[in-house]
Motif scaffolding. Structure first.
Motif, PDB file in Angstrom:
ATOM      1  N   GLY A 224      57.606  36.384  58.742  1.00  0.00           N
ATOM      2  CA  GLY A 224      56.309  36.743  59.301  1.00  0.00           C
ATOM      3  C   GLY A 224      55.183  35.821  58.894  1.00  0.00           C
ATOM      4  O   GLY A 224      54.055  35.966  59.368  1.00  0.00           O
ATOM      5  N   ARG A 225      55.481  34.855  58.029  1.00  0.00           N
ATOM      6  CA  ARG A 225      54.452  33.921  57.587  1.00  0.00           C
ATOM      7  C   ARG A 225      54.169  32.880  58.668  1.00  0.00           C
ATOM      8  O   ARG A 225      55.092  32.406  59.338  1.00  0.00           O
ATOM      9  CB  ARG A 225      54.874  33.202  56.308  1.00  0.00           C
ATOM     10  N   GLN A 226      52.900  32.514  58.818  1.00  0.00           N
ATOM     11  CA  GLN A 226      52.568  31.406  59.708  1.00  0.00           C
ATOM     12  C   GLN A 226      53.170  30.140  59.115  1.00  0.00           C
ATOM     13  O   GLN A 226      52.986  29.850  57.931  1.00  0.00           O
ATOM     14  CB  GLN A 226      51.053  31.261  59.855  1.00  0.00           C
ATOM     15  N   THR A 227      53.893  29.387  59.940  1.00  0.00           N
ATOM     16  CA  THR A 227      54.641  28.231  59.451  1.00  0.00           C
ATOM     17  C   THR A 227      54.198  26.976  60.192  1.00  0.00           C
ATOM     18  O   THR A 227      54.236  26.932  61.419  1.00  0.00           O
ATOM     19  CB  THR A 227      56.149  28.448  59.659  1.00  0.00           C
ATOM     20  N   VAL A 228      53.772  25.970  59.439  1.00  0.00           N
ATOM     21  CA  VAL A 228      53.290  24.726  60.020  1.00  0.00           C
ATOM     22  C   VAL A 228      53.990  23.558  59.332  1.00  0.00           C
ATOM     23  O   VAL A 228      54.086  23.529  58.100  1.00  0.00           O
ATOM     24  CB  VAL A 228      51.755  24.581  59.839  1.00  0.00           C
ATOM     25  N   MET A 229      54.471  22.617  60.125  1.00  0.00           N
ATOM     26  CA  MET A 229      55.070  21.396  59.585  1.00  0.00           C
ATOM     27  C   MET A 229      54.155  20.214  59.870  1.00  0.00           C
ATOM     28  O   MET A 229      53.815  19.954  61.024  1.00  0.00           O
ATOM     29  CB  MET A 229      56.438  21.146  60.213  1.00  0.00           C
ATOM     30  N   VAL A 230      53.721  19.524  58.828  1.00  0.00           N
ATOM     31  CA  VAL A 230      52.982  18.269  58.991  1.00  0.00           C
ATOM     32  C   VAL A 230      53.978  17.154  58.740  1.00  0.00           C
ATOM     33  O   VAL A 230      54.449  16.971  57.616  1.00  0.00           O
ATOM     34  CB  VAL A 230      51.789  18.181  58.020  1.00  0.00           C
TER      35      VAL A 230
ATOM     36  N   LEU B 232      60.572  11.919  67.737  1.00  0.00           N
ATOM     37  CA  LEU B 232      60.407  12.830  66.604  1.00  0.00           C
ATOM     38  C   LEU B 232      60.265  14.279  67.076  1.00  0.00           C
ATOM     39  O   LEU B 232      60.941  15.181  66.567  1.00  0.00           O
ATOM     40  CB  LEU B 232      59.180  12.409  65.785  1.00  0.00           C
ATOM     41  N   ILE B 233      59.385  14.519  68.039  1.00  0.00           N
ATOM     42  CA  ILE B 233      59.154  15.896  68.486  1.00  0.00           C
ATOM     43  C   ILE B 233      60.383  16.442  69.205  1.00  0.00           C
ATOM     44  O   ILE B 233      60.695  17.629  69.115  1.00  0.00           O
ATOM     45  CB  ILE B 233      57.884  15.995  69.371  1.00  0.00           C
TER      46      ILE B 233
ATOM     47  N   ARG C  79      63.520  29.249  68.264  1.00  0.00           N
ATOM     48  CA  ARG C  79      62.093  28.920  68.212  1.00  0.00           C
ATOM     49  C   ARG C  79      61.837  27.590  68.906  1.00  0.00           C
ATOM     50  O   ARG C  79      62.765  26.849  69.234  1.00  0.00           O
ATOM     51  CB  ARG C  79      61.582  28.880  66.773  1.00  0.00           C
ATOM     52  N   HIS C  80      60.567  27.306  69.147  1.00  0.00           N
ATOM     53  CA  HIS C  80      60.207  26.064  69.808  1.00  0.00           C
ATOM     54  C   HIS C  80      59.227  25.277  68.941  1.00  0.00           C
ATOM     55  O   HIS C  80      58.493  25.841  68.121  1.00  0.00           O
ATOM     56  CB  HIS C  80      59.572  26.330  71.178  1.00  0.00           C
ATOM     57  N   ALA C  81      59.218  23.971  69.141  1.00  0.00           N
ATOM     58  CA  ALA C  81      58.277  23.089  68.453  1.00  0.00           C
ATOM     59  C   ALA C  81      57.021  22.937  69.306  1.00  0.00           C
ATOM     60  O   ALA C  81      57.115  22.679  70.506  1.00  0.00           O
ATOM     61  CB  ALA C  81      58.919  21.732  68.211  1.00  0.00           C
TER      62      ALA C  81
ATOM     63  N   ALA D 212      54.316  24.969  64.684  1.00  0.00           N
ATOM     64  CA  ALA D 212      53.442  23.821  64.935  1.00  0.00           C
ATOM     65  C   ALA D 212      53.956  22.607  64.168  1.00  0.00           C
ATOM     66  O   ALA D 212      54.159  22.678  62.949  1.00  0.00           O
ATOM     67  CB  ALA D 212      52.015  24.138  64.532  1.00  0.00           C
ATOM     68  N   ILE D 213      54.179  21.506  64.883  1.00  0.00           N
ATOM     69  CA  ILE D 213      54.558  20.233  64.260  1.00  0.00           C
ATOM     70  C   ILE D 213      53.342  19.322  64.365  1.00  0.00           C
ATOM     71  O   ILE D 213      53.009  18.823  65.438  1.00  0.00           O
ATOM     72  CB  ILE D 213      55.774  19.586  64.959  1.00  0.00           C
ATOM     73  N   VAL D 214      52.665  19.103  63.265  1.00  0.00           N
ATOM     74  CA  VAL D 214      51.393  18.396  63.234  1.00  0.00           C
ATOM     75  C   VAL D 214      51.599  16.973  62.743  1.00  0.00           C
ATOM     76  O   VAL D 214      52.369  16.729  61.798  1.00  0.00           O
ATOM     77  CB  VAL D 214      50.384  19.120  62.312  1.00  0.00           C
ATOM     78  N   ASN D 215      50.907  16.045  63.387  1.00  0.00           N
ATOM     79  CA  ASN D 215      50.913  14.668  62.912  1.00  0.00           C
ATOM     80  C   ASN D 215      49.577  14.046  63.257  1.00  0.00           C
ATOM     81  O   ASN D 215      48.877  14.507  64.167  1.00  0.00           O
ATOM     82  CB  ASN D 215      52.046  13.862  63.556  1.00  0.00           C
TER      83      ASN D 215
END
Length: 383
Positions: free
Chosen positions: A55-61, A96-97, A109-111, A144-147
């Motif tokens: 349930g945690r918001q998950t973000v990948m940088v 990468l994405i 899940r989706h990116a 979220a995949i952030v760059n």
């Protein structure tokens, strides 16, 4: 602190985190030839999904766009000219994405690709828009995949974050009760050179002071821009925002799952006792500084020691042109930055009232909407 106390503290940090921001570097995501390590992305995706399932918001940088582009184009060395570097990043970003999407999709899940430049966070409204977008991505069940948007960011125009470690700290600063996990090619902070046989990994850092910063051992790479000093700087920013930080081994299998369990992985950095919230967090970590106010020694001391607002009488000089509401750096007579904050007056008016008592402002400007030039509620101290 005993091993059991340290373990309980780790579990407490994990349990209290409502959001987890994971930063992974180029050296973790690429192999010896500089090509994208798809097996590593698969492993990290499994960990991201496990975190999201709590349930945690998950973000990948995620770094790796330039490395992925180099591998795809068959380049042996990182380009040095800006236009080629941006083109290689554009080629690599697509690869990468797609790798993240494939790895996440098999797990339901989706990116969601989020490309940022410093300009996206320097204004308060942009800062809030990015935060809301990340919240919506989480609500949709995506990761979220952030760059950094390397294909349009231009270093000469000061639009780059400098490295993805700082970007990750700024992204964590958008969120509440976040844990920042920085995955590296070393398994934490050591009390000496990591390769030395007598060096030991530091399990817990309660205060990120000068002695700790001095332990940074940077390693050169043709692919990446960050080093341990960069990671400690990012940790310093994140902990000032009230977030715990773990610097851990990105190449260790199931590393995110181990961190989620509270295993003694990497080095845990605790947040500072006095943390920045809301507007002050934005001022400290993301806002663009548009000018400088040079203050006398007495004013500098009042800001540092007493938490006072900055009055016109303490200002000696104004540098730069800016409007009311701009973020300004406040410096002492020796050029040391004391604080930064939102200026209540435009630069041309500050220049006219500098060195004057507040009661004289109306007579000089014809109005006095504020007694202070920078109010303490809109100010963050430096250092």
């Amino acid at each position: 602190m005993s091993e059991s106390d340290s373990s309980r503290l780790r579990h407490s940090v994990i349990e209290g985190a409502r959001c987890v921001v994971v930063k992974v570097g180029t050296r973790v995501l690429t192999d010896a030839q500089g090509k994208l390590d798809r097996g590593r992305i698969e492993s990290l995706a499994a960990g991201l999904c496990q975190i999201a399932e709590t349930g945690r918001q998950t973000v990948m940088v995620s770094s790796g766009a330039v490395g992925a582009g180099m591998g795809k184009l068959g380049l042996d060395q990182r380009p040095t000219d800006l236009s080629t570097l941006q083109a290689v990043a554009a080629v690599g970003q697509a690869d990468l994405i797609q790798a993240y999407e494939r790895a996440l999709a098999v797990r339901g899940r989706h990116a969601a690709q989020v490309l940022l430049t410093r300009n996206d966070l320097r204004r308060r409204d942009g800062y809030l828009h990015v935060r809301n977008a990340l919240a919506s991505i989480h609500a949709l069940g995506a990761v979220a995949i952030v760059n950094e948007n390397d294909s349009v960011a231009v270093a000469e125009l000061m639009t780059t974050f400098g490295d993805n470690d700082r970007l990750a700290a700024q992204v964590a600063g958008l969120l509440d009760q976040a844990l920042l996990v920085i995955l590296s090619d070393v398994d934490g902070l050591y009390d000496g050179p990591p390769e030395a046989p007598d060096s030991k990994r530091i399990d817990l850092v309660k205060s990120l002071d000068g002695d700790i910063l001095g332990l940074a051992q940077d390693h050169r790479s043709t692919l990446s821009k960050g080093g341990m000093s960069s990671k400690l700087s990012a940790a310093q920013l994140a902990t000032s925002h009230g977030h715990s930080v773990i610097i851990g081994p990105g190449r260790e299998d199931a590393v995110l799952e181990k961190i989620l369990r509270g295993d003694p992985v990497g080095t845990l950095f605790l947040p500072t006792e006095r943390t920045l919230r809301g507007r002050r967090r934005w001022i400290s970590g993301s806002a663009e500084v548009e000018g400088e106010l040079i203050v006398d020694a007495g004013a500098a001391r009042a800001l540092r020691e007493n938490g006072r607002s900055l009055l016109a009488i303490g200002i000696q000089a104004v540098q730069g042109k800016f409007d009311a509401g701009a973020v300004v750096a406040i410096k002492d007579p020796n050029g040391n930055e004391v604080a930064r904050g939102l200026c209540n007056y435009p630069s041309k008016e500050v220049d006219r009232i500098k060195g004057k008592i507040s009661e004289m402002i109306t007579g000089i400007l014809g109005h006095r909407p504020y007694d202070s030039v920078v109010h303490r509620d809109n100010m963050t101290l430096c250092g």
